[in-house]
Structures are given as C-alpha cells and as structure tokens.
Enzyme design. Sequence first.
Site, mmCIF file in Angstrom:
data_model
loop_
_atom_site.group_PDB
_atom_site.id
_atom_site.type_symbol
_atom_site.label_atom_id
_atom_site.label_comp_id
_atom_site.label_asym_id
_atom_site.label_seq_id
_atom_site.Cartn_x
_atom_site.Cartn_y
_atom_site.Cartn_z
ATOM 1 N N SER A 1 -9.714 1.706 2.476
ATOM 2 C CA SER A 1 -8.830 2.486 1.634
ATOM 3 C C SER A 1 -7.721 1.662 0.964
ATOM 4 C CB SER A 1 -8.169 3.599 2.458
ATOM 5 O OG SER A 1 -7.325 3.039 3.461
ATOM 6 N N SER B 1 -9.996 -0.605 6.645
ATOM 7 C CA SER B 1 -9.370 -0.486 5.324
ATOM 8 C C SER B 1 -8.631 -1.707 4.813
ATOM 9 C CB SER B 1 -8.401 0.689 5.314
ATOM 10 O OG SER B 1 -9.121 1.861 5.140
ATOM 11 N N LYS C 1 0.850 -1.200 0.000
ATOM 12 C CA LYS C 1 0.000 0.000 0.000
ATOM 13 C C LYS C 1 0.879 1.240 0.000
ATOM 14 C CE LYS C 1 -3.884 2.055 2.541
ATOM 15 N NZ LYS C 1 -4.792 1.923 3.710
HETATM 16 N N1 GLN Z 1 -13.433 4.119 5.867
HETATM 17 C C1 GLN Z 1 -12.782 4.528 7.070
HETATM 18 C C2 GLN Z 1 -12.342 5.972 6.948
HETATM 19 O O1 GLN Z 1 -12.595 6.532 5.963
HETATM 20 C C3 GLN Z 1 -11.618 3.656 7.376
HETATM 21 C C4 GLN Z 1 -10.429 3.921 6.566
HETATM 22 C C5 GLN Z 1 -9.218 3.164 7.015
HETATM 23 O O2 GLN Z 1 -9.328 2.122 7.685
HETATM 24 N N2 GLN Z 1 -8.057 3.700 6.670
HETATM 25 O O3 GLN Z 1 -11.768 6.542 7.806
#
Ligand code: GLN
Length: 492
Positions: free
Chosen positions: A154, A178, A79
């Site tokens: 994400s 994410s 990532k």
């Molecule tokens: N969807 C969640 C957010 O937007 C989690 C994102 C994540 O785990 N980085 O914060």
Amino acid sequence: MTTCHETVPELLSQLVAGDTTSLELTEACLQAIATHDEAVGAFLHVAGDSARETAESVDRRRAAGEPLGPLAGLPVAIKDALVTTDQPTTCGSRMLEGWTPPYDAHVIERLRQADAVLIGKTNMDEFAMGSTTENSAFGPTRTPWKLDCVAGGSSGGSAAAVAAGFAPLAVGSDTGGSIRQPASFCGVVGLKPSYGRVSRYGLVAYASSLDQVGPFARDVAGAASLLEVLAGHDQRDGTSVDMPVPRFQEQLDRPLDGLRIGICPEHFSEGLDTGVRETLEQALDVYRRQGAVVQEIELPHSRFAVACYYLVAPSEASSNLARYDGIHYGRRAEDYDGLLQMYSDSRGAAFGPEVKRRIMLGTYALSAGYYDAYYLRAQKVRRLIAQDYSRAFESVDVIVSPVAPTPAVPVGQLANDPLQMYLADTYTISANLAGLPGISIPAGFSSDRRPIGLQLLADSFAEDRLLRAAAMYERETDWHRSLPPLDGDCSP
Ligand code: GLN
C-alpha cells in the site's frame, strides 16, 4: 545539476562540502514532482512552501556552523498514514479528507529533530489495505518504470517517489508487505523493521499487531540512515521495545563471513514468474561467490500464511476502524434521520469497497459463534508460523525469497479481483505475522524492464545482520543505480 537521484551518502557529502544546498535539492525535487507527478501519482499533498522554509533554515544553520541532525537538509516523503500537524492526513480515504491532525506521529517528530525536509504526503491504498495503491480514493500510483503498471502497495506513493527522484528518502508502513512489495515494483530499497523497533504512535492503525513503520531509499545505506532516525523506544506505543538502536550504517561495509542463507523450496514453486525465479537464482549465485552457504530450510506452516493473515488483519481492522463513525473521527453524512442512520450513511459514503470488505470479514471472524473457528484458530496458526521461523534461524542467518510472485502488474489487473490480490501477498505476510525484519532490494528486471526485488528476512531485532547481508549483494551489483526512463518511452 542537483537531482534527488543520488544516494543519501552522496547527497549528504555534497551538502557538507557545499557542492549543493538543501534549498537547491528541495527545489530539484519540487521541480521533478511538478514535471512528472501527474503521470506517476505519488503525492497526495506537496508541502512546497514549508519544505523550502525548512531547507533555507538548515542552509542558514549549516553556514553558521551550528550542529545539525543526521538527515539535515534531505527531502523526505511521508506516507499519508502518518499524522502531521502541518500537512493534511487522509490515509488514502475520503473518510479523512480535509483533516489536519492536531499532533505529529513519533517518526515525524524524529524526522524534524533530524533536520529532514518534509516534502509531502504520499499516496496509498485506503487505510493501507491493498497491494497496488489502486484502492486509494484519489487514484492509483504508477511505477515510474512503466507508467501503465502499478507502483505496488500500500505504500506505492512513497516507493514511486524515491524511484522517480521526487525525494531521496521516503517513509512507509508495512502490515503485510506494504513497504517491501512496492519497493520491489519500483526498483528501490524498502525495509520493514522488527515489530516494536519503530513506534506506531501517530500511524493510522490498520492491524495493530502487524503494523510497522519503515524506510525507503535508493540504496541500503540510505535505508539504514533513515532507520536509525525512525527507530527507538517511545513510551506512547506500548509495543515499542526499549532497546538500543545499533548504528546500522557503521556496520554496513563489514561483510558477513560464511553467511548462511536459507531458502524454502516452496517459495520457488508453481505460480512464481520465471523472470522472478531467474533473478533470485542469480542473486543466490552472487552470494555464493562471496562465500555464502545456501541451504534449504523448512517453513511447514507458511502455506497457511495468507489464510491466517486475512483473518487476523481484517479482524483488527474492523475494530480499529470503528472509530470512524462521523463523531469521534471521520466525515459525517449531511442528511440523516437518527443516530444509526448517521453512522451507516457516514461510513457507507466515505469508505471504499475494499475497506468495507475487510470490515465485514473481520466483524464476521470476531462475532460470537465464529470467533473460535476463525480468529482464535488464526492466532494459533500465527504462533506456529512464528515458531517455524525461530527454528529456521537456529541454522541460517537470513532467509532469501521472492518479494512478490510477479513484477509490477498492469493498472486494473488486480483491482477487481481481491482474492488474486490477497494471494500475491504470500511471500511478505509471514514476516509480519512473526514480527521479523525484512528488506526488499533491487535485483534485476523483467525482459520489459519492470524491476524485480529480492527479499531478505532476519530474526527479530537482527536488522544489523539484515542490512549487512543486503549491502553484501548491493556492493557486487549496480541495479540500485538504474534510473527509470521517466523522460523516455514509457508514456501512460
Ligand atoms: N496487501 C496487504 C493487505 O492488503 C498488506 C498491506 C500492508 O502491508 N499495509 O493487507
């Protein structure tokens, strides 16, 4: 023909037996990326030359009988939130575009020591804020199962890379789901470790008290093998826990006799897609057939989790992202008149709308006069949510729940509706608020072949139990063996 669709144990034994080489495997991944990634959008950077070099050197060392690391010769996608000295790191943002960091993240060091082949950096929502990868400054990632739907986020690029056979393993980060949610949308295994299990050194910070780095793989054994490499104490992260890392893989085949599974009735109520509900019910039957006992548990504060998370995470983000000021870090505006204008022009031009929204929400929640009403209260609710889980784990070994209310959604559906996007995080964020390990494993498909994941949570640092419970399900099913129809009928 060598492909990266096989599982990690299969690929490792082929490499050891000489049935394939790391270079062949790496070339197969690079070929798959070249053919399909324009449609999928999993990678922001493909490190073809350095991947080939590493692969060749592993092959040479293997031929010479030298000792090799546990992931020797396996391509791994990273990532783009993890800093790497030999590849750019953007974190999905124009703010960091063109930046090549001066150091490696802890987990990157571990992967290099394990002789993994770092094949490239994957797409993500900008600064990990989002659930669809559409908040990336560089375009969305699509699930290889249905190219008009998102890969989730994400860490959408990492999940899609494994699903599409671009790499047998990938690394992601999970602040509120994410890793688990894109794993569900892409039909792969994704694991968020307990808070403190994996060092965050070199992970671009989003919400530091929630962020964890974790593995993606096709199957549970693959996730376990990558977790063994990623996990472990690191002095450079003050929250990294100094405790031994179990040999997760060795335990996997040992079923958990009389496994006690907790389910929370509210998780099965209104708003849950019927296909997801049916998948879950069938999964529970798979466990029951193996002697597991399914019992209801109470998580009375979990209905406040979304509200709590969307105060804590943006508050931490507003503080963490202050460093992108065009001086310490980040892109600097070209023409400006004075320091303040330089700050505001730099940040105004380089951050995308969701990042700005979070910074404003967080700055508001932390400001004098509002701190007690919002941030402090959210911290108290967070404690109550964690206590609910501690109580629940006195009577159950794992908790089973959906990962997301729906399978992958069409590109564009959530992009302009932040509230709906936040609400869809309801099943994943509590694990982060409570610091618990969680896994998403492939458990079926919607009627139109979108993958559906099953979420298992365990008590803090009980990853061994979590993985064994996941393996129990996987042994009885073959969802993890299904491959997306990338050559088939799901054109964009
Ligand atoms: N969807 C969640 C957010 O937007 C989690 C994102 C994540 O785990 N980085 O914060």
